[in-house]
Enzyme design. Structure first.
Site, short mmCIF file in Angstrom:
data_model
loop_
_atom_site.label_atom_id
_atom_site.label_comp_id
_atom_site.label_asym_id
_atom_site.label_seq_id
_atom_site.Cartn_x
_atom_site.Cartn_y
_atom_site.Cartn_z
N ARG A 89 10.73 -3.11 -10.84
CA ARG A 89 9.32 -2.78 -10.72
C ARG A 89 8.69 -2.65 -12.10
O ARG A 89 9.23 -1.99 -12.99
CB ARG A 89 9.13 -1.46 -9.95
CG ARG A 89 9.72 -1.45 -8.55
CD ARG A 89 9.13 -2.54 -7.69
NE ARG A 89 7.69 -2.43 -7.59
CZ ARG A 89 7.06 -1.69 -6.68
NH1 ARG A 89 7.76 -1.00 -5.79
NH2 ARG A 89 5.74 -1.64 -6.65
N LYS B 139 4.99 4.69 4.11
CA LYS B 139 4.27 3.43 3.98
C LYS B 139 4.22 2.65 5.29
O LYS B 139 3.81 1.49 5.30
CB LYS B 139 4.92 2.56 2.91
CG LYS B 139 4.98 3.21 1.52
CD LYS B 139 5.67 2.29 0.54
CE LYS B 139 5.81 2.95 -0.82
NZ LYS B 139 6.49 2.05 -1.80
N PRO C 187 0.82 -1.20 0.00
CA PRO C 187 0.00 0.00 0.00
C PRO C 187 0.87 1.26 0.00
O PRO C 187 1.89 1.32 0.69
CB PRO C 187 -0.79 -0.13 1.31
CG PRO C 187 -0.83 -1.59 1.58
CD PRO C 187 0.50 -2.11 1.10
N GLU C 188 0.45 2.25 -0.76
CA GLU C 188 1.22 3.49 -0.85
C GLU C 188 0.73 4.50 0.19
O GLU C 188 -0.24 4.26 0.90
CB GLU C 188 1.14 4.03 -2.28
CG GLU C 188 1.64 2.99 -3.27
CD GLU C 188 1.71 3.47 -4.71
OE1 GLU C 188 1.94 4.67 -4.95
OE2 GLU C 188 1.53 2.64 -5.62
N ASN D 183 4.57 2.32 -6.70
CA ASN D 183 4.56 2.07 -8.14
C ASN D 183 3.41 2.74 -8.86
O ASN D 183 3.55 3.19 -10.01
CB ASN D 183 4.55 0.56 -8.43
CG ASN D 183 5.24 0.23 -9.73
OD1 ASN D 183 6.20 0.87 -10.12
ND2 ASN D 183 4.71 -0.77 -10.43
#
EC number: 3.2.2.-
Length: 332
Positions: A310, A50, A2-3, A231
């Site tokens: 990524r 985060k 989760p960002e 991302n």
């Protein structure tokens, strides 16, 4: 994982439990041993990028040094509206598991420092009273409800995800933490200057980092300068800024770097506002086949040599690679 915007939503959901005693525990965590939290009082909660930090004490009247109310993001009005579903804040960043079960935690993006963690069964003495929570790719926090499998797995089993930690409080409610790593820390590691959702976010420091002679998609994920940026945000802000992910920061003009930082703050803030208002997050290029202009979107994994790769989405037409920049394969 989760960002920043979603982790701040987790923090918002946990905050009402501050000041309550843990009367029962559960969960599958073996390193933490949930039973060690029973009878402790949740005294404070803080968020940085985060990560979440939860302060526990054995005495109701003990106060955590420097305790403060939940930090206000740049959009205070959005927090007050609070129209989102209060039962859970699990959002698998646009991805779902086949059986709804938890997935292994991702490697930490470059720049994250794990040296402060003191793993143990329970806080000892006056040190290690902060529980540090780092979420995996499908990490989530549920309030007064457990996560359920959304579909059967490959074997046809409807197996619900197993929470790593469940905390039942004296007030009658409970919190369930999924797909996360937890460890005791002597103090919360909070650096507002690098937190993209903090009012104290240091633009100058971020701009200087972006000027490095390396692809900007690497720098954006460096939590030392862009804590909370993941991302989804990386892909979306590069598209909005019209910058190829492998553009060298040193080859970008100062105005383009300024615009990129603007997009980082604006997109992250809008995402957080949407979380509190119950609006879904709409992306323009992340996990898309076409960009809003109708061009085909490219997809490839990029990352530092020897580092974590990524998956990156970009539009070659809207985000052209400048002729003076090295070919993208050189950095992939």
């Amino acid at each position: 994982m989760p960002e920043g915007p979603l982790v701040r939503k987790f923090h918002h959901l946990i905050s009402p439990f501050v000041g309550q005693q843990v009367v029962k525990t559960g969960g599958s965590s073996k390193k933490l041993q949930p039973a060690g939290l029973q009878s402790l009082w949740l005294q404070d909660t803080q968020v940085h990028g985060k990560k979440l930090f939860l302060r526990f004490d054995p005495d109701e009247e003990m106060e955590a040094p420097g305790s403060s109310p939940p930090p206000e993001p740049p959009q205070k009005e959005a927090q007050k509206e609070g129209a989102a579903d209060p039962k859970q804040a699990g959002e698998p960043s646009g991805q779902k598991t086949p059986d709804g079960s938890s997935q292994p935690a991702e490697l930490n993006p470059q720049g994250e420092d794990e040296s402060e963690c003191l793993e143990g069964d329970a806080p000892a003495g006056d040190a290690g009273r902060w529980l540090r929570v780092s979420f995996g790719l499908f990490g989530s926090v549920w309030v007064n409800e457990f996560s359920r499998a959304k579909k059967a797995n490959k074997r046809g089993d409807w197996r619900d995800p197993s929470p790593r930690l469940v905390l039942y409080f004296g007030g009658g409610g409970f919190l369930a933490f999924y797909n996360c790593q937890m460890s005791w820390s002597s103090s919360p590691v909070v650096t507002p200057a690098c937190d993209i959702l903090s009012e104290k976010f240091h633009r100058g420091q971020a701009l200087e980092a972006l000027g490095q002679a390396q692809p900007v998609c690497y720098t954006l994920l460096d939590q030392r300068y862009f804590s909370g940026l993941g991302n989804i945000i990386k892909n979306e802000v590069l598209y909005r800024a019209g910058i190829h992910p492998l553009s060298l920061g040193s080859a970008l003009s100062a105005p383009r770097r300024e615009a990129l930082v603007d997009h980082v703050v604006e997109f992250s803030t809008a995402w957080l506002q949407g979380k509190f208002q119950g609006r879904p997050q709409h992306t323009q290029v992340y996990q898309k086949e076409q960009c809003p202009a109708g061009h085909q979107v490219m997809k490839e994994a990029f990352g530092p040599p020897g580092g974590f790769q990524r998956v990156t989405w970009w539009c070659p037409q809207c985000q052209p690679q400048l002729s003076e920049e090295p070919e993208q394969r050189q950095f992939s």
